[in-house]
Scaffold this motif. Structure first.
Motif, PDB file in Angstrom:
ATOM      1  N   ASP A  83       0.843  -1.188   0.000  1.00  0.00           N
ATOM      2  CA  ASP A  83       0.000   0.000   0.000  1.00  0.00           C
ATOM      3  C   ASP A  83       0.887   1.249   0.000  1.00  0.00           C
ATOM      4  O   ASP A  83       2.114   1.156  -0.141  1.00  0.00           O
ATOM      5  CB  ASP A  83      -0.974  -0.013   1.183  1.00  0.00           C
ATOM      6  CG  ASP A  83      -0.287  -0.040   2.543  1.00  0.00           C
ATOM      7  OD1 ASP A  83       0.934   0.276   2.619  1.00  0.00           O
ATOM      8  OD2 ASP A  83      -0.951  -0.373   3.531  1.00  0.00           O
ATOM      9  N   GLU A  84       0.278   2.415   0.187  1.00  0.00           N
ATOM     10  CA  GLU A  84       1.020   3.677   0.122  1.00  0.00           C
ATOM     11  C   GLU A  84       2.075   3.805   1.223  1.00  0.00           C
ATOM     12  O   GLU A  84       3.015   4.582   1.101  1.00  0.00           O
ATOM     13  CB  GLU A  84       0.057   4.874   0.158  1.00  0.00           C
ATOM     14  CG  GLU A  84      -0.767   5.005   1.420  1.00  0.00           C
ATOM     15  CD  GLU A  84      -1.995   4.090   1.450  1.00  0.00           C
ATOM     16  OE1 GLU A  84      -2.626   3.990   2.521  1.00  0.00           O
ATOM     17  OE2 GLU A  84      -2.318   3.471   0.427  1.00  0.00           O
ATOM     18  N   ARG A  85       1.942   3.020   2.300  1.00  0.00           N
ATOM     19  CA  ARG A  85       2.935   3.047   3.386  1.00  0.00           C
ATOM     20  C   ARG A  85       4.024   1.999   3.200  1.00  0.00           C
ATOM     21  O   ARG A  85       4.931   1.895   4.014  1.00  0.00           O
ATOM     22  CB  ARG A  85       2.247   2.805   4.729  1.00  0.00           C
ATOM     23  CG  ARG A  85       1.297   3.915   5.133  1.00  0.00           C
ATOM     24  CD  ARG A  85       0.633   3.558   6.422  1.00  0.00           C
ATOM     25  NE  ARG A  85      -0.110   2.308   6.232  1.00  0.00           N
ATOM     26  CZ  ARG A  85      -1.241   2.002   6.831  1.00  0.00           C
ATOM     27  NH1 ARG A  85      -1.764   2.809   7.698  1.00  0.00           N
ATOM     28  NH2 ARG A  85      -1.843   0.860   6.592  1.00  0.00           N
ATOM     29  N   ASP A 140       3.344  -1.280   3.169  1.00  0.00           N
ATOM     30  CA  ASP A 140       2.929  -2.471   3.907  1.00  0.00           C
ATOM     31  C   ASP A 140       2.121  -3.394   3.002  1.00  0.00           C
ATOM     32  O   ASP A 140       1.419  -2.937   2.096  1.00  0.00           O
ATOM     33  CB  ASP A 140       2.042  -2.097   5.102  1.00  0.00           C
ATOM     34  CG  ASP A 140       2.752  -1.243   6.122  1.00  0.00           C
ATOM     35  OD1 ASP A 140       3.979  -1.369   6.255  1.00  0.00           O
ATOM     36  OD2 ASP A 140       2.071  -0.429   6.783  1.00  0.00           O
ATOM     37  N   SER A 163      -0.688  -7.807   6.735  1.00  0.00           N
ATOM     38  CA  SER A 163      -0.695  -6.914   7.895  1.00  0.00           C
ATOM     39  C   SER A 163      -1.979  -7.086   8.697  1.00  0.00           C
ATOM     40  O   SER A 163      -3.028  -7.431   8.155  1.00  0.00           O
ATOM     41  CB  SER A 163      -0.581  -5.459   7.446  1.00  0.00           C
ATOM     42  OG  SER A 163       0.665  -5.237   6.834  1.00  0.00           O
ATOM     43  N   LYS A 222       5.896  -5.204   6.389  1.00  0.00           N
ATOM     44  CA  LYS A 222       6.520  -4.421   5.321  1.00  0.00           C
ATOM     45  C   LYS A 222       6.740  -5.281   4.081  1.00  0.00           C
ATOM     46  O   LYS A 222       6.998  -6.474   4.180  1.00  0.00           O
ATOM     47  CB  LYS A 222       7.873  -3.856   5.774  1.00  0.00           C
ATOM     48  CG  LYS A 222       7.754  -2.702   6.741  1.00  0.00           C
ATOM     49  CD  LYS A 222       7.214  -1.497   6.028  1.00  0.00           C
ATOM     50  CE  LYS A 222       7.132  -0.291   6.928  1.00  0.00           C
ATOM     51  NZ  LYS A 222       6.298   0.737   6.341  1.00  0.00           N
ATOM     52  N   ARG A 273       2.171  -4.495  11.383  1.00  0.00           N
ATOM     53  CA  ARG A 273       2.296  -4.146   9.971  1.00  0.00           C
ATOM     54  C   ARG A 273       3.387  -5.016   9.358  1.00  0.00           C
ATOM     55  O   ARG A 273       4.452  -5.191   9.936  1.00  0.00           O
ATOM     56  CB  ARG A 273       2.652  -2.668   9.789  1.00  0.00           C
ATOM     57  CG  ARG A 273       1.722  -1.684  10.477  1.00  0.00           C
ATOM     58  CD  ARG A 273       0.260  -1.876  10.202  1.00  0.00           C
ATOM     59  NE  ARG A 273      -0.059  -1.779   8.776  1.00  0.00           N
ATOM     60  CZ  ARG A 273      -1.228  -2.129   8.256  1.00  0.00           C
ATOM     61  NH1 ARG A 273      -2.180  -2.608   9.024  1.00  0.00           N
ATOM     62  NH2 ARG A 273      -1.441  -2.016   6.976  1.00  0.00           N
TER      63      ARG A 273
END
Length: 137
Positions: A57-59, A61, A66, A73, A71
């Motif tokens: 995703d945008e982070r 993760d 998750s 990575k 979370r």
């Protein structure tokens, strides 16, 4: 009931993979070409669908691996397995041969008394990991 259905689905997939492995090891050249033309597109689409579910995703993760409290990575274990088997191929160390994996696998479709589901089975996470062979740290 969900446990029984889940076990039936898992066994069907394992049996299909066993059948394809057996064909790859024993079939004549003409049969291999026929199987490759029909099965390779299906297998690549399955990999694509599974990997899409594990896109970061945008982070950064993995949304599938998750949880609210932990979370994961990227790259998650699914991407690592994909890379090992699809890209690294023969360069990656092999822990077991296909024959030894086939011999160790149970063939009965549904156990008489199924084991309680693991967290991965109940959440649907880590579809590539066979809980019977999962290694815990």
């Amino acid at each position: 009931m969900d446990q029984v259905l889940g076990q039936v689905l898992r066994n069907a997939v394992w049996e299909r993979l066993d059948m394809l492995t057996d064909l790859a090891n024993r079939a004549d050249a003409q049969s291999l070409v026929s199987v490759a033309r029909s099965e390779l597109p299906r297998l690549t689409e399955a990999w694509r669908a599974m990997l899409k579910m594990h896109e970061p995703d945008e982070r950064g993760d993995c949304p599938t691996c998750s949880t609210r409290w932990h979370r994961c990575k990227a790259p998650c274990s699914v991407w690592q397995v994909a890379h090992e088997h699809l890209v690294a191929g023969g360069l990656a160390p092999q822990q077991q041969s296909a024959d030894s994996r086939l011999q160790g696998r149970r063939k009965s479709p549904v156990p008489a008394h199924p084991a309680p589901p693991t967290a991965a089975e109940t959440t649907g996470r880590h579809a590539l990991v066979n809980p019977r062979r999962a290694v815990t740290a």
